[in-house]
Write an enzyme that holds these catalytic residues in place. Structure first.
Site, PDB file in Angstrom:
ATOM      1  N   LYS A   1      -0.198   0.089   5.036  1.00  4.26           N
ATOM      2  CA  LYS A   1      -0.676   1.407   4.635  1.00  4.26           C
ATOM      3  C   LYS A   1       0.374   2.163   3.805  1.00  4.26           C
ATOM      4  O   LYS A   1       0.036   3.071   3.053  1.00  4.26           O
ATOM      5  CB  LYS A   1      -1.045   2.232   5.862  1.00  4.26           C
ATOM      6  CG  LYS A   1      -2.171   1.642   6.697  1.00  4.26           C
ATOM      7  CD  LYS A   1      -3.496   2.255   6.333  1.00  4.26           C
ATOM      8  CE  LYS A   1      -4.721   1.797   7.083  1.00  4.26           C
ATOM      9  NZ  LYS A   1      -4.702   0.713   8.001  1.00  4.26           N
TER      10      LYS A   1
HETATM   11  C1  PLP Z   1      -5.675  -0.306   8.308  1.00  2.00           C
HETATM   12  C2  PLP Z   1      -5.234  -1.644   8.758  1.00  2.00           C
HETATM   13  C3  PLP Z   1      -6.013  -2.805   8.541  1.00  2.00           C
HETATM   14  C4  PLP Z   1      -7.386  -2.768   7.932  1.00  2.00           C
HETATM   15  O1  PLP Z   1      -7.362  -2.475   6.573  1.00  2.00           O
HETATM   16  P1  PLP Z   1      -8.698  -1.974   5.835  1.00  2.00           P
HETATM   17  O2  PLP Z   1      -8.309  -1.744   4.437  1.00  2.00           O
HETATM   18  O3  PLP Z   1      -9.091  -0.707   6.563  1.00  2.00           O
HETATM   19  O4  PLP Z   1      -9.740  -3.024   6.006  1.00  2.00           O
HETATM   20  C5  PLP Z   1      -5.489  -4.031   8.923  1.00  2.00           C
HETATM   21  N1  PLP Z   1      -4.285  -4.123   9.520  1.00  2.00           N
HETATM   22  C6  PLP Z   1      -3.516  -3.031   9.760  1.00  2.00           C
HETATM   23  C7  PLP Z   1      -2.211  -3.205  10.435  1.00  2.00           C
HETATM   24  C8  PLP Z   1      -3.950  -1.752   9.387  1.00  2.00           C
HETATM   25  O5  PLP Z   1      -3.186  -0.665   9.642  1.00  2.00           O
END
Ligand code: PLP
Length: 431
Positions: free
Chosen positions: A107
């Site tokens: 993120k």
């Molecule tokens: C947010 C997140 C995901 C999922 O990603 P999306 O783009 O929402 O599908 C997967 N792994 C982690 C560690 C995340 O924080």
């Protein structure tokens, strides 16, 4: 190029407007009406391109005339300033480690790019803004750290009391004086409801300039396209790649699908979910049925109604057969997730978090059904230490602590307790 809403009912907007408002007025998501082709110099592996250079060549396709080249280079320099290495597990499988940013989850990539882009657009206006985020963990801490140091921006985070891990709470509450962390006496759903109420409250609309930094913001999507090209550049021996993407809201998957459309040689995208699996179910049955989420080990993917499904539909004109050509889906239980975490540790002495584990399960299933498929790159989305207690219990060994974690343990946690009602939040926002 103007962006259009996936619900078709809103007027097209500039990128600047789309980034600042997040959601379109008709409830749709902003999307590029046409996807540009990737430049040939990016795809030529003999060029020895660095990560910032690759990021520039990719994001320029989207930002084009709206951000001059030199400014875009600055934005990239301030946001994508950590490594994204690739770890080879075998001759046909690698993990792309997206978790070496300040808050140890992928993120950081989207949130930091978005923060710099918003900051760039604000500079020209000299107004003060407040970024409001409800979080179940990773998104809030990435946003808190991404906006720190940007003048004219305050961040207010809402997180559920008892709803985040100990390490996540440290990341949320140690970002410094620019960030106000509110510990809500309620659930993540309560936090989201409060944010929605704040955005339509007449007094707040009058007196505070609120910006949403949630995961549907198109700026995040732009940044997330970069590392698919980066994985390609890091794999010079493979002319084609298959990606396994651990998915919740489908932002990561959508970014990969956009890159495939733009000419990156991706043979297939694997969407790997925990038991919250409306998209794999759609691919199997043709019916999309959102439902309440169920708690799992991979909690950032506990999403019963993925918002980026609208963008996926848009990309394939709602045509299931076309989507199936590009994407295959699987879902897995917590038991399977724990088992592969242990197996990867035993066979490779490699520590993975539960989300990355789901990606590796997806890779394994797909390889079984398609023994001749191209090299698979599984996206590593979080550092295992973010789920320290669970992973240590499963592998029966201690995790190495990265420097980002040591840093937050030296800082004091600062937060304020609020009830799950708008009054307390308003007090803070009107401050
Ligand atoms: C947010 C997140 C995901 C999922 O990603 P999306 O783009 O929402 O599908 C997967 N792994 C982690 C560690 C995340 O924080």
């Amino acid at each position: 190029m103007k962006l259009i809403s996936t619900n078709w009912q809103s007027h097209p907007v500039t990128l600047k407007q789309a980034v600042r408002h997040g959601l379109a007025p008709d409830g749709g998501l902003w999307m590029f009406p046409e996807l540009p082709k990737l430049p040939a110099e990016l795809l030529d592996k003999s060029n020895q391109i660095s990560l910032p250079e690759a990021a520039f060549l990719v994001t320029r396709q989207f930002l084009g005339s709206q951000v001059p080249d030199e400014d875009l280079k600055d934005i990239i320099k301030s946001s994508l300033n950590f490594d994204i290495p690739i770890q080879k597990l075998s001759s046909d499988l690698s993990v792309l480690e997206l978790f070496h940013g300040p808050t140890l989850a992928f993120k950081d990539v989207g949130a930091r790019f978005m923060a710099q882009l918003i900051s760039y657009f604000l500079q020209k206006e000299e107004s003060e803004v407040t970024v409001l985020v409800a979080t179940s963990g990773d998104t809030g801490s990435a946003a808190a750290h991404a906006f720190t140091g940007i003048p004219g921006v305050k961040v207010v985070l809402l997180y559920p009391k008892n709803g985040v891990s100990a390490i996540q709470e440290r990341f949320l509450t140690t970002a410094g004086s620019q960030v106000k962390a509110l510990r809500v006496n309620g659930s993540f759903d309560d936090c989201q409801r409060l944010v929605k109420e704040a955005f339509v409250d007449p007094e707040l609309i009058q007196r505070v300039h609120l910006i949403s930094a949630n995961s549907i913001n198109v700026a995040r999507l732009i940044a997330q396209t970069v590392y698919f090209a980066w994985a390609f550049l890091l794999s010079p021996q493979h002319p084609q790649l298959t990606f396994s993407v651990p998915s919740g809201n489908m932002g990561n998957l959508t970014a990969g699908l956009m890159m495939r459309r733009m000419g990156l040689p991706i043979s297939k995208m694997i969407v790997a979910c925990n038991v919250n699996d409306p998209v794999p179910e759609y691919l199997r049955t043709g019916f999309f049925k959102p439902r309440p989420s169920v708690s799992t080990l991979s909690n950032a993917m506990d999403i019963g109604n993925p918002s980026n499904f609208a963008r996926m539909q848009y990309l394939f004109d709602g045509d299931l057969a076309k989507m199936r050509e590009a994407v295959t889906g699987y879902s897995f239980s917590d038991e399977q997730t724990a088992k592969i975490i242990k197996k990867i540790w035993q066979e490779h002495r490699y520590q993975i978090d539960p989300h990355t584990a789901v990606a590796l399960l997806g890779a394994e299933s797909y390889r079984k059904e398609n023994p001749d498929c191209s090299h698979i790159v599984a996206l590593g989305t979080a550092h295992p230490v973010k789920f320290k207690d669970e992973v240590e219990r499963i592998i029966g060994a201690d995790l190495d602590l990265p420097k980002q974690v040591k840093k937050i343990f030296n800082k004091e946690m600062v937060y304020r307790d609020v009830e799950a009602e708008l009054r307390g939040l308003k007090e803070v926002l009107l401050g």
